[in-house]
Design a protein around this motif. Structure first.
Motif, PDB file in Angstrom:
ATOM      1  N   TRP A   1       0.960  -1.493  -0.034  1.00 38.08           N
ATOM      2  CA  TRP A   1      -0.011  -0.003  -0.089  1.00 38.08           C
ATOM      3  C   TRP A   1       0.858   1.057   0.061  1.00 38.08           C
ATOM      4  CZ3 TRP A   1      -1.033   3.943   4.049  1.00 38.08           C
ATOM      5  CH2 TRP A   1      -1.905   4.781   3.431  1.00 38.08           C
TER       6      TRP A   1
ATOM      7  N   ALA B   1       2.548   1.867  -3.398  1.00 40.31           N
ATOM      8  CA  ALA B   1       1.195   2.282  -4.417  1.00 40.31           C
ATOM      9  C   ALA B   1       0.814   3.708  -4.256  1.00 40.31           C
ATOM     10  CB  ALA B   1      -0.136   1.311  -4.231  1.00 40.31           C
ATOM     11  N   VAL B   2       0.876   4.104  -2.863  1.00 45.61           N
ATOM     12  CA  VAL B   2       0.576   5.499  -2.407  1.00 45.61           C
ATOM     13  C   VAL B   2       1.808   6.562  -3.128  1.00 45.61           C
ATOM     14  CG1 VAL B   2       0.376   7.225  -0.875  1.00 45.61           C
ATOM     15  CG2 VAL B   2      -0.884   5.226  -0.616  1.00 45.61           C
TER      16      VAL B   2
ATOM     17  N   ARG C   1       2.040   6.695  -6.863  1.00 42.54           N
ATOM     18  CA  ARG C   1       0.913   7.602  -7.338  1.00 42.54           C
ATOM     19  C   ARG C   1       1.493   9.206  -7.306  1.00 42.54           C
ATOM     20  NH1 ARG C   1      -4.662   6.919  -7.408  1.00 42.54           N
ATOM     21  NH2 ARG C   1      -4.408   4.823  -7.877  1.00 42.54           N
TER      22      ARG C   1
ATOM     23  N   ASP D   1      -8.744   7.022  -3.767  1.00 49.20           N
ATOM     24  CA  ASP D   1      -9.159   5.605  -4.383  1.00 49.20           C
ATOM     25  C   ASP D   1      -8.158   4.702  -3.814  1.00 49.20           C
ATOM     26  OD1 ASP D   1      -7.046   6.794  -5.815  1.00 49.20           O
ATOM     27  OD2 ASP D   1      -7.268   5.275  -7.334  1.00 49.20           O
ATOM     28  N   LEU D   2      -7.163   5.189  -3.120  1.00 59.12           N
ATOM     29  CA  LEU D   2      -6.215   4.198  -2.121  1.00 59.12           C
ATOM     30  C   LEU D   2      -6.366   4.255  -0.666  1.00 59.12           C
ATOM     31  CD1 LEU D   2      -3.077   4.225  -4.346  1.00 59.12           C
ATOM     32  CD2 LEU D   2      -4.751   2.366  -4.565  1.00 59.12           C
TER      33      LEU D   2
END
Length: 187
Positions: A75, A78-79, A82, A173-174
């Motif tokens: 996670w 991914a953050v 982005r 969205d995360l």
């Protein structure tokens, strides 16, 4: 002195990073994982000295409602990916933290359950003649266990609350994943 490559600074501040949310995979075994690394030899050395419920909470000086801000590595990745990939998000500070920290009581229940499972496995191995006998008496073993865990009292104290507003706005969205007992066990 001019440093054109430092026109803006984006700060990524993740909290305690744990393994992959789905697989549980992790490379380092420190921080969050250290209590289990300490419990394992204790269980192996003296199977009869099982942990009573609440032992870890007591040894670590917690009340069970304290919380740890744990975030899975996938996670966090991914953050950060982005944010790094979107120049409009640069130049801010992002607290990449859980919006729902994990209670220490939940962590200790999982750790104690895993210690009980380890004890059953060691007992089965000994019954099959594949493990050596205990080398310490129970009082010595408990004192060593408490001494080792004492080092981590400060680490396991209640985490501060972080303002994750910037992070939530940047990647709505995360959302930060909840770490329930099943997830913690997998980790």
């Amino acid at each position: 002195v001019s440093a054109p490559f430092l026109e803006s600074c984006t700060v990524h501040r993740p909290s305690i990073i744990v393994g992959d949310l789905i697989t549980g995979f992790t490379n380092p075994f420190h921080g969050f994982y250290k209590p289990l690394r300490i419990v394992q030899p204790f269980v192996e050395a003296f199977v009869g000295a099982s942990l009573e419920p609440g032992t870890l909470l007591e040894v670590l000086g917690m009340n069970g409602t304290d919380a740890k801000n744990l975030v899975p590595a996938d996670w966090v990745s991914a953050v950060m990916t982005r944010i790094v990939g979107d120049r409009s998000l640069h130049g801010r500070t992002y607290h990449i933290t859980s919006t729902r920290p994990t209670p220490t009581g939940t962590l200790c229940r999982v750790f104690e359950g895993l210690a009980a499972e380890m004890a059953r496995e060691v007992t089965a191995e000994r019954a099959a003649g594949s493990a050596r006998a205990a080398a310490f008496d129970p009082a010595t073993l408990l004192r060593l266990f408490e001494d080792q865990m004492h080092v981590y009292r400060a680490y396991w104290s209640d985490d501060p609350r972080f303002d994750s507003t910037q992070c939530t706005a940047a990647v709505p969205d995360l959302p930060s994943p909840d770490l329930d007992e099943a997830t913690i066990r997998r980790l």
